[in-house]
Design a protein around this motif. Structure first.
Motif, PDB file in Angstrom:
ATOM      1  N   THR A  99      25.008  25.413   5.267  1.00 47.00           N
ATOM      2  CA  THR A  99      25.708  26.657   4.948  1.00 47.00           C
ATOM      3  C   THR A  99      24.763  27.829   4.693  1.00 47.00           C
ATOM      4  OG1 THR A  99      25.777  25.986   2.614  1.00 47.00           O
ATOM      5  CG2 THR A  99      27.684  25.417   3.985  1.00 47.00           C
ATOM      6  N   GLY A 100      23.447  27.604   4.842  1.00 47.15           N
ATOM      7  CA  GLY A 100      22.492  28.698   4.690  1.00 47.15           C
ATOM      8  C   GLY A 100      22.314  29.174   3.266  1.00 47.15           C
ATOM      9  N   ARG A 101      22.494  28.272   2.306  1.00 42.97           N
ATOM     10  CA  ARG A 101      22.358  28.667   0.898  1.00 42.97           C
ATOM     11  C   ARG A 101      21.172  27.974   0.238  1.00 42.97           C
ATOM     12  NH1 ARG A 101      28.368  27.533  -1.029  1.00 42.97           N
ATOM     13  NH2 ARG A 101      28.116  25.951   0.589  1.00 42.97           N
ATOM     14  N   GLY A 102      20.855  28.450  -0.970  1.00 49.10           N
ATOM     15  CA  GLY A 102      19.848  27.800  -1.781  1.00 49.10           C
ATOM     16  C   GLY A 102      20.496  26.828  -2.740  1.00 49.10           C
ATOM     17  N   ILE A 103      19.676  26.227  -3.587  1.00 53.32           N
ATOM     18  CA  ILE A 103      20.162  25.261  -4.576  1.00 53.32           C
ATOM     19  C   ILE A 103      19.682  25.711  -5.951  1.00 53.32           C
ATOM     20  CG2 ILE A 103      20.042  22.878  -5.392  1.00 53.32           C
ATOM     21  CD1 ILE A 103      19.637  22.012  -2.492  1.00 53.32           C
ATOM     22  N   ALA A 104      20.616  25.737  -6.904  1.00 53.64           N
ATOM     23  CA  ALA A 104      20.284  26.086  -8.289  1.00 53.64           C
ATOM     24  C   ALA A 104      20.437  24.852  -9.161  1.00 53.64           C
ATOM     25  CB  ALA A 104      21.193  27.206  -8.785  1.00 53.64           C
ATOM     26  N   LEU A 105      19.385  24.539  -9.924  1.00 48.93           N
ATOM     27  CA  LEU A 105      19.374  23.409 -10.838  1.00 48.93           C
ATOM     28  C   LEU A 105      19.073  23.904 -12.246  1.00 48.93           C
ATOM     29  CD1 LEU A 105      17.134  20.986  -8.742  1.00 48.93           C
ATOM     30  CD2 LEU A 105      19.601  20.779  -9.037  1.00 48.93           C
ATOM     31  N   GLU A 106      19.528  23.147 -13.230  1.00 42.50           N
ATOM     32  CA  GLU A 106      19.169  23.448 -14.610  1.00 42.50           C
ATOM     33  C   GLU A 106      17.756  22.955 -14.895  1.00 42.50           C
ATOM     34  OE1 GLU A 106      22.970  23.096 -17.405  1.00 42.50           O
ATOM     35  OE2 GLU A 106      22.684  21.334 -16.170  1.00 42.50           O
ATOM     36  N   ASP A 107      17.029  23.690 -15.696  1.00 41.88           N
ATOM     37  CA  ASP A 107      15.725  23.245 -16.176  1.00 41.88           C
ATOM     38  C   ASP A 107      15.980  22.338 -17.375  1.00 41.88           C
ATOM     39  OD1 ASP A 107      13.212  22.815 -17.087  1.00 41.88           O
ATOM     40  OD2 ASP A 107      12.732  24.910 -17.514  1.00 41.88           O
ATOM     41  N   LEU A 150       0.861  -1.177   0.000  1.00 44.53           N
ATOM     42  CA  LEU A 150       0.000   0.000   0.000  1.00 44.53           C
ATOM     43  C   LEU A 150       0.896   1.225   0.000  1.00 44.53           C
ATOM     44  CD1 LEU A 150      -2.874  -0.822   2.513  1.00 44.53           C
ATOM     45  CD2 LEU A 150      -3.150  -0.238   0.090  1.00 44.53           C
ATOM     46  N   ILE A 151       0.618   2.148  -0.921  1.00 45.18           N
ATOM     47  CA  ILE A 151       1.367   3.401  -1.025  1.00 45.18           C
ATOM     48  C   ILE A 151       0.457   4.501  -0.503  1.00 45.18           C
ATOM     49  CG2 ILE A 151       2.709   4.891  -2.528  1.00 45.18           C
ATOM     50  CD1 ILE A 151       3.719   2.035  -2.464  1.00 45.18           C
ATOM     51  N   ALA A 152       0.778   5.022   0.674  1.00 47.69           N
ATOM     52  CA  ALA A 152      -0.093   5.991   1.342  1.00 47.69           C
ATOM     53  C   ALA A 152       0.428   7.412   1.173  1.00 47.69           C
ATOM     54  CB  ALA A 152      -0.192   5.656   2.832  1.00 47.69           C
ATOM     55  N   THR A 153      -0.461   8.329   0.865  1.00 49.65           N
ATOM     56  CA  THR A 153      -0.099   9.733   0.712  1.00 49.65           C
ATOM     57  C   THR A 153      -0.043  10.410   2.083  1.00 49.65           C
ATOM     58  OG1 THR A 153      -1.210   9.801  -1.427  1.00 49.65           O
ATOM     59  CG2 THR A 153      -0.722  11.920  -0.380  1.00 49.65           C
ATOM     60  N   CYS A 154       1.027  11.183   2.301  1.00 49.21           N
ATOM     61  CA  CYS A 154       1.190  11.945   3.542  1.00 49.21           C
ATOM     62  C   CYS A 154       1.504  13.395   3.187  1.00 49.21           C
ATOM     63  CB  CYS A 154       2.319  11.375   4.397  1.00 49.21           C
ATOM     64  SG  CYS A 154       2.052   9.672   4.945  1.00 49.21           S
ATOM     65  N   GLU A 155       1.035  14.309   4.025  1.00 46.55           N
ATOM     66  CA  GLU A 155       1.336  15.731   3.850  1.00 46.55           C
ATOM     67  C   GLU A 155       2.119  16.208   5.068  1.00 46.55           C
ATOM     68  OE1 GLU A 155      -1.978  18.161   2.872  1.00 46.55           O
ATOM     69  OE2 GLU A 155      -2.519  16.988   1.093  1.00 46.55           O
ATOM     70  N   VAL A 156       3.413  16.474   4.848  1.00 43.91           N
ATOM     71  CA  VAL A 156       4.322  16.838   5.925  1.00 43.91           C
ATOM     72  C   VAL A 156       4.534  18.352   5.907  1.00 43.91           C
ATOM     73  CG1 VAL A 156       6.631  16.473   6.887  1.00 43.91           C
ATOM     74  CG2 VAL A 156       5.443  14.606   5.721  1.00 43.91           C
ATOM     75  N   PRO A 157       4.429  19.026   7.047  1.00 36.99           N
ATOM     76  CA  PRO A 157       4.645  20.484   7.070  1.00 36.99           C
ATOM     77  C   PRO A 157       6.047  20.853   6.597  1.00 36.99           C
ATOM     78  CG  PRO A 157       3.659  19.735   9.125  1.00 36.99           C
ATOM     79  CD  PRO A 157       4.058  18.506   8.375  1.00 36.99           C
ATOM     80  N   GLU A 158       6.129  21.903   5.797  1.00 32.33           N
ATOM     81  CA  GLU A 158       7.433  22.405   5.353  1.00 32.33           C
ATOM     82  C   GLU A 158       8.113  23.164   6.485  1.00 32.33           C
ATOM     83  OE1 GLU A 158       7.127  24.967   1.998  1.00 32.33           O
ATOM     84  OE2 GLU A 158       5.563  23.747   1.064  1.00 32.33           O
ATOM     85  N   THR A 159       9.437  23.171   6.424  1.00 34.41           N
ATOM     86  CA  THR A 159      10.192  24.122   7.239  1.00 34.41           C
ATOM     87  C   THR A 159      10.102  25.477   6.545  1.00 34.41           C
ATOM     88  OG1 THR A 159      11.704  22.374   7.913  1.00 34.41           O
ATOM     89  CG2 THR A 159      12.475  24.629   8.179  1.00 34.41           C
ATOM     90  N   GLU A 160      10.041  26.551   7.328  1.00 31.65           N
ATOM     91  CA  GLU A 160       9.943  27.885   6.740  1.00 31.65           C
ATOM     92  C   GLU A 160      11.117  28.136   5.799  1.00 31.65           C
ATOM     93  OE1 GLU A 160       9.452  32.562   8.150  1.00 31.65           O
ATOM     94  OE2 GLU A 160       9.454  30.922   9.618  1.00 31.65           O
ATOM     95  N   THR A 161      10.816  28.571   4.584  1.00 31.57           N
ATOM     96  CA  THR A 161      11.860  28.756   3.574  1.00 31.57           C
ATOM     97  C   THR A 161      12.818  29.875   3.954  1.00 31.57           C
ATOM     98  OG1 THR A 161      10.354  28.011   1.842  1.00 31.57           O
ATOM     99  CG2 THR A 161      12.292  29.224   1.133  1.00 31.57           C
ATOM    100  N   ASN A 162      14.091  29.637   3.766  1.00 31.01           N
ATOM    101  CA  ASN A 162      15.127  30.647   3.987  1.00 31.01           C
ATOM    102  C   ASN A 162      15.017  31.701   2.886  1.00 31.01           C
ATOM    103  OD1 ASN A 162      17.407  32.154   4.439  1.00 31.01           O
ATOM    104  ND2 ASN A 162      18.862  30.518   3.919  1.00 31.01           N
ATOM    105  N   THR A 163      14.524  32.878   3.226  1.00 30.22           N
ATOM    106  CA  THR A 163      14.305  33.928   2.220  1.00 30.22           C
ATOM    107  C   THR A 163      15.537  34.813   2.002  1.00 30.22           C
ATOM    108  OG1 THR A 163      13.367  35.371   3.920  1.00 30.22           O
ATOM    109  CG2 THR A 163      11.834  33.997   2.668  1.00 30.22           C
ATOM    110  N   THR A 164      16.574  34.596   2.798  1.00 24.16           N
ATOM    111  CA  THR A 164      17.811  35.376   2.628  1.00 24.16           C
ATOM    112  C   THR A 164      19.000  34.424   2.520  1.00 24.16           C
ATOM    113  OG1 THR A 164      18.010  35.595   5.040  1.00 24.16           O
ATOM    114  CG2 THR A 164      16.912  37.389   3.837  1.00 24.16           C
ATOM    115  N   PRO A 165      19.031  33.613   1.471  1.00 17.99           N
ATOM    116  CA  PRO A 165      20.125  32.647   1.350  1.00 17.99           C
ATOM    117  C   PRO A 165      21.471  33.337   1.138  1.00 17.99           C
ATOM    118  CG  PRO A 165      18.879  32.739  -0.686  1.00 17.99           C
ATOM    119  CD  PRO A 165      18.124  33.561   0.311  1.00 17.99           C
TER     120      PRO A 165
END
Length: 392
Positions: free
Chosen positions: A272-280, A175-190
């Motif tokens: 390190t308090g940074r964000g992540i950049a990925l290619e589209d 059985l594959i059960a769906t769960c909704e986990v609260p996010e951590t508040e996003t770092n707005t000043t990376p």
């Protein structure tokens, strides 16, 4: 605060009699789905509302109660929605190509053991007893035992919400059960961004200088392809079963590696308090021009899965993620920003024709990705990490 969708997989432990009833239930649901898919394809009506008008009563006449019939309708409609999305993204070839024609020239088909969704009206969990009560075509089945990893069961107990899917894989029931986990508040000043270059020779290279080599994984894939070719030529039933078993092992191996890599990358960015950049990289399979010997490697490369794992783990950790335009990241000098095809004398080496800067090619690309990620962020772009449904 938002929430991240995850799925938790638990293994069912049915008795032989229970397993036979579950098998009959999946077979009935998927036979009904194939029947409905053929009708939808013939009439060109694939939306949920249209299918409900078209066939709801007939599905109930095939032995499905109200909720399972609705789930079959939705499963078929969602399959055609996914097909249209893949066609639009170029994942099934260009219009008028053979691959495109094969995808659009016949109804969507469902395997006899394809997953069947359940909601709380036809599936209830007894988490302390580790049993479920589930609808089947033979009636309500109670006291069906399940097991799973302790940390996954804790997530299930605290955050389960929505549908669960019943499926059989390699003879085992899940059985594959769906769960909704609260996010951590996003770092707005990376404090800057970690650029991640995804590749084939190196699965991922970060702007911090960490390279995750794909050599071992690619060697295993080559060996698996040789074995599949051998088994396909043999053509016996046992050879086909063995080929299917090995294909599942390859997918699970790649998934495990992608989980580990994404976990390390997100942990580094969070520390390190940074964000992540990925290619589209959407549509890369269609855009890429490769030699025939390279195509199998590209098409078995699970870059999308790795990027998705990074995105959803980042969202849980409060790490911002941006997706940047990948154009010329491999040809641009990260020091003077001169762009030239000749800056790449080989797959592994970057040597700028303008300023003479020399570095590993993937590392240079990751620096460009990090810089573009920062520029996108300071221009006011919000985090692009999508809401995903993935295995915890």
């Amino acid at each position: 605060m938002g929430r991240v969708k995850l799925v938790v997989r638990v293994k069912l432990l049915p008795t032989p009699e229970q397993a036979a009833t579950l098998e009959a239930t999946l077979r009935t649901c998927n036979e009904a789905a194939n029947w409905l898919s053929e009708r939808a394809f013939a009439k060109g009506r694939t939306s949920r509302a249209a299918l409900q008008v078209l066939a709801y009563a007939e599905l109930k006449a095939k032995g499905l109660s109200a909720q399972p019939a609705l789930h079959v309708l939705r499963k078929v409609a969602d399959a055609y929605t996914t097909l249209r999305a893949n066609l639009k993204a170029g994942n099934l070839g260009r219009p008028h190509s053979k691959q495109h024609a094969r995808a659009t020239g016949k109804p969507v088909a469902f395997r006899p053991d394809a997953a069947q969704p359940y909601d709380d009206r036809c599936l209830s969990w007894q988490l302390q007893q580790r049993t479920v009560s589930i609808w089947t075509t033979g009636g309500r089945m109670k006291d069906l035992a399940f097991t799973g990893q302790a940390e996954h069961l804790a997530v299930l107990a605290a955050h389960r919400k929505g549908e669960s899917d019943l499926l059989r894989r390699d003879g085992a029931w899940y059985l594959i059960a769906t769960c909704e986990v609260p996010e951590t508040e996003t770092n707005t000043t990376p404090d800057g961004f970690v650029g991640v270059d995804l590749g084939i020779v190196n699965i991922a290279t970060t702007s911090e200088g960490t390279r995750y080599s794909g050599r071992r994984l690619n060697r295993r894939r080559q060996a698996d392809r040789k074995l599949r070719t051998k088994l396909q030529k043999k053509g016996s039933k046992s050879a086909k079963r063995r080929a299917k078993k090995h294909a599942g092992r390859e997918a699970r191996r790649a998934r495990d590696i992608n989980h580990k890599i994404s976990k390390h990358i997100v942990a580094e960015a969070q520390r390190t308090g940074r964000g992540i950049a990925l290619e589209d990289l959407s549509g890369i399979r269609e855009r890429a021009r490769l030699r025939k010997s390279q195509r199998a490697t590209l098409h078995s490369w699970s870059f999308h899965q790795l990027g998705a794992f990074i995105a959803y783990k980042a969202k849980r950790a409060g790490v911002p993620v941006v997706h940047i335009d990948p154009a010329y990241t491999s040809q641009e000098c990260s020091q003077c920003h001169h762009i030239d095809k000749k800056n790449r004398p080989s797959q592994a080496v970057f040597a700028c024709r303008a300023c003479g800067f020399v570095e590993h090619a993937d590392l240079n690309s990751s620096h460009n990705i990090a810089a573009r990620g920062w520029m996108m962020w300071v221009r006011g772009a919000e985090s692009q990490a999508p809401a995903l449904t993935l295995t915890a």
